[in-house]
Design a protein around this motif. Structure first.
Motif, short mmCIF file in Angstrom:
data_model
loop_
_atom_site.label_atom_id
_atom_site.label_comp_id
_atom_site.label_asym_id
_atom_site.label_seq_id
_atom_site.Cartn_x
_atom_site.Cartn_y
_atom_site.Cartn_z
N ASP A 296 3.63 2.63 11.23
CA ASP A 296 3.29 1.87 10.03
C ASP A 296 2.41 0.60 10.19
O ASP A 296 2.68 -0.22 11.17
CB ASP A 296 4.53 1.39 9.11
CG ASP A 296 4.39 1.00 7.76
OD1 ASP A 296 3.32 0.25 7.61
OD2 ASP A 296 5.32 1.39 7.07
N HIS A 297 1.27 0.65 9.41
CA HIS A 297 0.27 -0.77 9.92
C HIS A 297 0.88 -2.02 9.64
O HIS A 297 0.67 -3.10 9.83
CB HIS A 297 -1.08 -0.37 9.01
CG HIS A 297 -2.21 -1.16 9.61
ND1 HIS A 297 -2.18 -1.93 10.52
CD2 HIS A 297 -3.48 -1.08 9.26
CE1 HIS A 297 -3.10 -2.73 10.78
NE2 HIS A 297 -3.99 -1.83 10.06
N ALA A 298 1.97 -1.79 8.89
CA ALA A 298 2.85 -3.21 8.50
C ALA A 298 3.55 -3.85 9.56
O ALA A 298 3.72 -5.01 9.71
CB ALA A 298 3.87 -3.10 7.39
N PHE B 150 5.84 7.07 6.21
CA PHE B 150 7.05 6.41 6.84
C PHE B 150 8.16 5.84 5.57
O PHE B 150 7.47 5.36 4.49
CB PHE B 150 7.05 5.44 7.74
CG PHE B 150 6.42 5.91 8.99
CD1 PHE B 150 7.33 6.53 9.95
CD2 PHE B 150 5.34 5.56 9.63
CE1 PHE B 150 6.83 7.13 11.19
CE2 PHE B 150 4.75 6.09 10.82
CZ PHE B 150 5.46 6.70 11.67
N ASP B 151 9.34 5.71 5.56
CA ASP B 151 10.11 4.88 4.93
C ASP B 151 10.41 3.76 5.75
O ASP B 151 11.31 3.73 6.85
CB ASP B 151 11.33 5.62 4.35
CG ASP B 151 12.21 4.88 3.28
OD1 ASP B 151 12.09 3.42 3.49
OD2 ASP B 151 13.15 5.37 3.03
N GLU B 152 9.97 2.41 5.61
CA GLU B 152 10.14 1.30 6.36
C GLU B 152 11.54 1.02 6.28
O GLU B 152 11.89 0.01 7.33
CB GLU B 152 9.26 0.18 5.83
CG GLU B 152 9.71 -0.61 4.78
CD GLU B 152 9.04 0.19 3.48
OE1 GLU B 152 9.31 -0.42 2.52
OE2 GLU B 152 8.31 1.24 3.49
N ILE C 263 0.96 -1.14 -0.17
CA ILE C 263 -0.09 0.11 0.09
C ILE C 263 0.80 1.30 0.19
O ILE C 263 1.89 1.28 0.61
CB ILE C 263 -0.94 -0.07 1.15
CG1 ILE C 263 -1.84 -1.33 1.18
CG2 ILE C 263 -1.92 1.38 1.21
CD1 ILE C 263 -2.56 -1.36 2.49
N GLU C 264 0.48 2.32 -0.62
CA GLU C 264 1.07 3.43 -0.81
C GLU C 264 1.50 3.98 0.75
O GLU C 264 0.55 3.86 1.56
CB GLU C 264 0.34 4.59 -1.48
CG GLU C 264 0.97 6.02 -1.62
CD GLU C 264 0.39 6.99 -2.19
OE1 GLU C 264 0.39 8.09 -1.87
OE2 GLU C 264 -0.46 6.59 -3.13
N PRO C 265 2.88 4.28 0.98
CA PRO C 265 3.13 4.47 2.37
C PRO C 265 1.99 5.38 3.26
O PRO C 265 1.90 5.42 4.38
CB PRO C 265 4.36 4.99 2.56
CG PRO C 265 5.12 4.42 0.92
CD PRO C 265 3.73 4.38 0.31
N GLY C 266 1.95 6.56 2.75
CA GLY C 266 1.10 7.63 3.25
C GLY C 266 -0.31 7.03 3.68
O GLY C 266 -1.00 7.95 4.41
N LEU C 267 -0.74 5.86 3.14
CA LEU C 267 -2.18 5.54 3.36
C LEU C 267 -2.22 4.35 4.37
O LEU C 267 -3.19 4.03 4.71
CB LEU C 267 -2.79 4.99 1.89
CG LEU C 267 -2.94 5.86 0.82
CD1 LEU C 267 -3.58 5.20 -0.36
CD2 LEU C 267 -3.65 7.11 1.22
N ARG C 268 -1.06 3.96 4.75
CA ARG C 268 -1.01 2.88 5.88
C ARG C 268 -0.59 3.01 7.22
O ARG C 268 -0.35 2.31 7.90
CB ARG C 268 -0.24 1.61 5.26
CG ARG C 268 1.22 1.88 4.80
CD ARG C 268 2.00 0.76 4.51
NE ARG C 268 3.53 0.74 4.70
CZ ARG C 268 4.31 0.96 3.88
NH1 ARG C 268 3.97 1.01 2.53
NH2 ARG C 268 5.51 1.00 3.90
#
Length: 1005
Positions: free
Chosen positions: A121-123, A97-99, A21-26
């Motif tokens: 980050d939801h990840a 975020f940049d994971e 998913i696009e980082p800003g959306l998760r």
């Protein structure tokens, strides 16, 4: 090349899907709003402390592995005005975020309110995990050890633990079938939009109620309900993303009960465990996965079709104390959700004590904000119907006749009618000009001693001219007065002066030698200051400038915590009451109203302020009200209006008189029974209004009123308390702080212009008793129960606790018990209100466990040194043990009868025959029995009136009955002159002896 830390875990399929998913959306975000401040340095240290035991917040991605970076999340401080809680459009909330470098951070936004934002980050984390981490950060802020999250398992490990014998089931493809509630998402990415609403109360089955309401408003559909899988392993402490969504199909006509039944069935069938992600997704490189998800999102946007009607995410109930620290008190906690591929808008719920926070998350675009607000309207109506929240009886926005303070209004009245009588009574008549000069003299001395706004000046005086002059003198000096009851014990008075921080106390001559003035409190001789007043040719001193928010007075009430509490009334509160009550009670220049109650009882303000601000007259009654003094008042003065308690009105009803010319009788302080009001109406005549006034001290004297109506009120047992005052609101809420439906019983929460500032020096009690409703309205939680009648008026129903009214005064049994336990012989005390024998009213009874032999007279004397007389129990009982219920509470019903009934039903077992052979004794006993409502056979000569449950007013009623039935006028005067003797020993034998002695004194026989 990243050097791998000690912890490494493979990215789970679900987490890999989130990475697509696009980082800003998760990004998941929890916002904690509160009063006060947190220093960036303290917050940074707390985040670091929590991170040491939360490996999950330190994770970064290395290819298909999560590794521990060993670095605590960053704390960023934003500008104070960068976050608008109403719009939630700060760029920092949309930052991705940049994971590869960080997956969590904390934002600090100072201001009013201050806000701490926990982002993840939801990840790597879900909503419950984020709450777990946030709680530990605040534990560290409070200096406590964080609990940590030592479990490193991700969702795949959790599923394998829950399915040890096979592969966890995988969810099927949901498909894109449903139009968006908030309109098509724009094809070009504009970021996320959030809207928020706060609703009063916590709500059973809130998730199901929301889903049913949305389906009813927008059509049937599939609802995603995220479920925390930690529920299967309650001891698991992991911040990982451990949630699966259960899908529910909801029809437009489904009631919330049906939806809730389906949800519970799904949880019982463990359908939440069937949401696992296909492991094959790991075979997709992230660039390919991201392009595939982007294509899915574009397809959804083009067709305006999504995987469900809405995602309803409920994070449970949180305690604001868990998110508070020194200097910062949490007032709200809420969540801002992200998006899933092809997913619908998210409706987020978080419950706090007494309120529910609701947020809506969706893609930003034209008109989305307005549609999100409309969706929140739908949700709010489902949880808190507008019909329950809005009552026509609340009358806000009523203009006052003027904004001048009572100080200025009194000065203007003096200038209009300088020679008119302001006060009358045993000291003669005092004109407005003379009273004003006396007040000026007091004010001048107070100002010379440095008194001004914020200064609490004690006023120890009775119902006298000096007392009224002192009151106005304090107000003219710009200070606030603390009225003290001259009948209270020295220790009590000293405690109140100390608690209020009073450095000055105006004292009448009879009390200047009392040992009640704490160190640092200067005693000022009130009589001398107010004796002659300022000379007539002296220019009057200018009144101190009084602002609406300045304190006018502080009055202490009984405290449920064992300590009395000082209620702070501001000038704006008093001014609103004065204007409303003057009109409501028909007070004008012809009004002559007696002052019957102690100045320390806030209802005395009606008798003092209303007549004196309209050119009327106040009758000062030196003696405490009893049937003889009330008869003289009603028949021998110019009084044409009354302000008194129902108990005093009941006492007047027993007098054989017909007062003439009365226009209004204001009854306040206790429940007014219909029979008492009806008797008063008959006595005072049809032209006199019997007005039932309701209002706790915290709402400035009185805030609702009803005029008794013989036709409409006769059907009930108690007189309604009517409608709120101008600019005053009454809300009825249940135990979960939900608005009750019309006609249902709820606790009264009062708001508006007469609401007190709060309790002096008691911020803990302010938070408890003066909460805010969801819309920000500050209210006072009364503990009184009421309902709205079909007529549209309020009816008082009772209490939610043990607090009772005695002689119009609130009494908290806990305060009496605490005073009992200060006696060295008492190990434990319980004080309970219970029905007095044969009475509808209640009295206080005390039960004590002792460590040595002690008499109840000694314990009563101990209380009399510490408490006002109305707080001393009617009886004290020494018990060998206290009975308890299975829940660990004292079993009140199992406590022994305080009257100590003997097997034959008599209250005492002393010999009776000789005593009752006397016809006079038999007649007095008959009066006792009728007054107390007990069987005549239960009485003997040693019966104690108070032990039988009689209070001071029923004692006066009994004495009035004795006088009416057995004595002529001269004998009755002689008998009542022995009132102090009766109060010391209120036994049947003693009262009979005093009746006989009065007859002898009056007749010489």
């Amino acid at each position: 090349m990243i050097e791998l830390a000690s912890f490494v875990r493979k990215v789970a399929p679900l987490e890999w899907a989130f990475l697509g998913i696009e980082p800003g959306l998760r990004v998941m975000q929890h916002l904690v709003e509160g009063d006060g401040t947190i220093s960036p340095m303290r917050l940074t240290a707390a985040v670091a402390a929590a991170a040491r035991v939360h490996r999950g917040v330190r994770l970064i991605r290395h290819e298909d592995r999560w590794v521990d970076s060993g670095v605590a999340p960053l704390v960023r401080v934003l500008e104070a005005d960068s976050l608008d809680p109403a719009r939630l459009d700060a760029p920092a909330l949309r930052a991705p975020f940049d994971e590869l470098t960080a997956t969590c951070e904390v934002l600090l936004v100072p201001g009013s309110p201050s806000t701490v934002v926990f982002r993840a980050d939801h990840a790597v984390m879900d909503g419950r995990g984020l709450l777990m981490w946030a709680r530990d950060v605040f534990r560290a802020l409070r200096g406590e050890d964080p609990m940590g999250a030592p479990d490193d398992d991700g969702i795949e490990e959790l599923l394998r633990r829950l399915h040890p014998d096979g592969e966890p089931p995988r969810a099927g493809d949901r498909g894109l079938s449903f139009r968006s509630l908030l309109g098509p998402r724009p094809r070009e990415q504009e970021g996320l939009l959030w809207r928020r609403r706060t609703v009063d109360g916590t709500h059973l089955a809130a998730t199901s109620k929301v889903a049913a309401a949305v389906a009813a408003a927008h059509g049937p559909g599939r609802f995603h309900i995220p479920v925390d899988l930690r529920r299967h392993l309650p001891d698991l402490r992991s911040t990982a993303a451990l949630s699966h969504a259960v899908d529910l199909e909801v029809e437009a006509g489904d009631g919330w009960e049906q939806v809730q039944s389906r949800l519970l069935a799904a949880l019982a069938d463990h359908r939440d465990l069937a949401g696992g992600t296909d492991p094959a997704i790991m075979e997709l490189p992230l660039p390919m996965l991201r392009e595939g998800i982007a294509h899915l999102d574009r397809t959804a946007a083009d067709a305006d079709r999504y995987s469900g009607r809405a995602c309803v995410s409920h994070l449970g109930t949180v305690d604001p104390d868990d998110f508070s620290a020194d200097g910062f008190r949490a007032t709200a906690v809420y969540a801002l959700g992200g998006m899933t591929p092809g997913g619908p808008p998210e409706i987020g719920l978080v419950e706090l004590p007494g309120r529910t926070e609701i947020t809506v998350s969706w893609y930003d675009g034209p008109d989305v904000a307005a549609r999100a607000d409309a969706l929140l309207d739908t949700v709010e109506e489902a949880l808190s119907p507008r019909a329950n929240r809005r009552w026509a009886g609340n009358r806000l926005g009523q203009p006052l006749p003027g904004e001048e303070s009572v100080v200025r209004l009194f000065r203007e009245q003096v200038e209009r009618t300088p020679h008119r009588t302001a006060l009358s009574g045993p000291e003669g008549e005092v004109s407005y000009l003379e009273l004003s000069r006396r007040a000026d003299a007091v004010a001048a001395e107070l100002r010379r001693l440095g008194a001004g706004p914020g200064t609490v000046v004690g006023l120890l005086a009775g119902r006298t001219v000096a007392s009224i002059a002192g009151l106005w003198g304090v107000l003219r000096a710009g200070a606030c007065y603390l009225p003290l009851d001259v009948r209270h014990p020295d220790r009590r008075l000293s405690e109140l002066l100390t608690d209020a921080g009073s450095t000055l106390c105006l004292v009448e001559a009879p009390h200047q030698e009392r040992n009640c003035f704490p160190a640092g409190c200067r005693m000022l001789p009130l009589d001398a200051l107010a004796a002659d007043g300022a000379p007539a040719d002296d220019p009057r001193p200018d009144d101190a400038e009084t602002h609406p928010g300045d304190l006018a007075y502080v009055i202490y009430t009984s405290g449920s915590t064992g300590r009395p509490k000082g209620v702070q009334i501001e000038h704006r509160n008093l001014l609103n009451y004065v204007h409303w009550a003057t009109r409501e009670f028909d007070i004008d220049a012809d009004t002559c109203m007696p002052l019957l109650t102690s100045p320390s009882f806030d209802v005395s303000g009606t008798s003092v302020f209303l007549p004196l601000l309209t050119g009327g007259e106040v009758v000062l009654m030196r003696d405490d009200p009893q049937h003889l003094s009330l008869r003289r008042l009603l028949t021998g003065t110019r009084a044409n209006a009354l302000n008194l308690t129902p108990s005093h009105l009941d006492l007047i009803g027993g007098l054989d008189i017909a007062p003439d010319g009365y226009r209004s009788v204001v009854v306040v302080g206790e429940q007014l029974r219909v029979e008492v009001a009806a008797r008063a109406q008959e006595m005072f005549g049809p032209k006199c209004r019997i007005i039932n006034l309701y209002g706790p001290t915290e709402a400035t004297i009185g805030c609702t009123a009803h005029t008794y109506d013989e036709e409409t009120d006769a059907e009930g047992t108690v007189v309604p308390i009517g409608l709120p005052a101008d600019n005053t609101t009454v809300f009825l809420l249940d135990a979960e702080r939900r608005f009750v439906a019309p006609g249902e019983v709820g606790e009264m929460y009062l708001g508006g212009a007469q609401l007190a500032r709060g309790y002096l020096g008691r911020p803990d009690l302010d938070r408890e008793r003066f909460p805010r409703l969801a819309d920000g309205t500050r209210v006072y939680r009364t503990g009184d129960l009421a309902r709205v009648l079909p007529s549209g008026e309020l009816q008082f129903v009772g209490r939610i606790d043990d607090q009772i009214k005695i002689r119009g005064h609130r009494v908290e049994p806990a305060e009496v018990a605490r005073a009992l336990e200060e006696h060295p012989a008492v190990d434990r005390a319980v004080v309970v209100p219970r029905a007095a024998i044969g009475h509808n009213s209640k009295a206080l009874y005390g039960y004590v466990l002792v460590n040595r032999a002690v008499g109840t007279r000694e314990l009563t004397a101990h209380l009399a040194e510490r408490l006002p007389a109305h707080m001393v129990p009617a009886a004290l009982v020494v018990v060998p043990e206290l009975p308890y219920t299975v829940s660990g509470k004292v079993d009140v019903r199992a406590l022994p009868d305080p009257a100590g009934s003997e097997p034959d039903g008599r209250v005492h077992g002393a010999p009776r025959a000789a005593f009752f052979a006397d016809p006079l004794a038999e007649a007095v006993a008959g009066t006792w029995a009728r007054t107390l409502g007990v069987e005549r056979s239960r009485l003997d000569g040693q019966c104690d009136f108070h032990r039988l449950g009689g209070d001071s007013l029923s004692l006066l009623a009994m004495l009035a009955g004795v006088g009416r039935e057995l004595l002529d006028t001269a004998a009755e005067e002689a008998f009542m002159a022995r009132l102090p003797d009766i109060l010391r020993e209120p036994t049947l034998e003693r009262v009979t002896a005093l009746v006989r002695q009065a007859c002898i004194e009056a007749t010489g026989v």
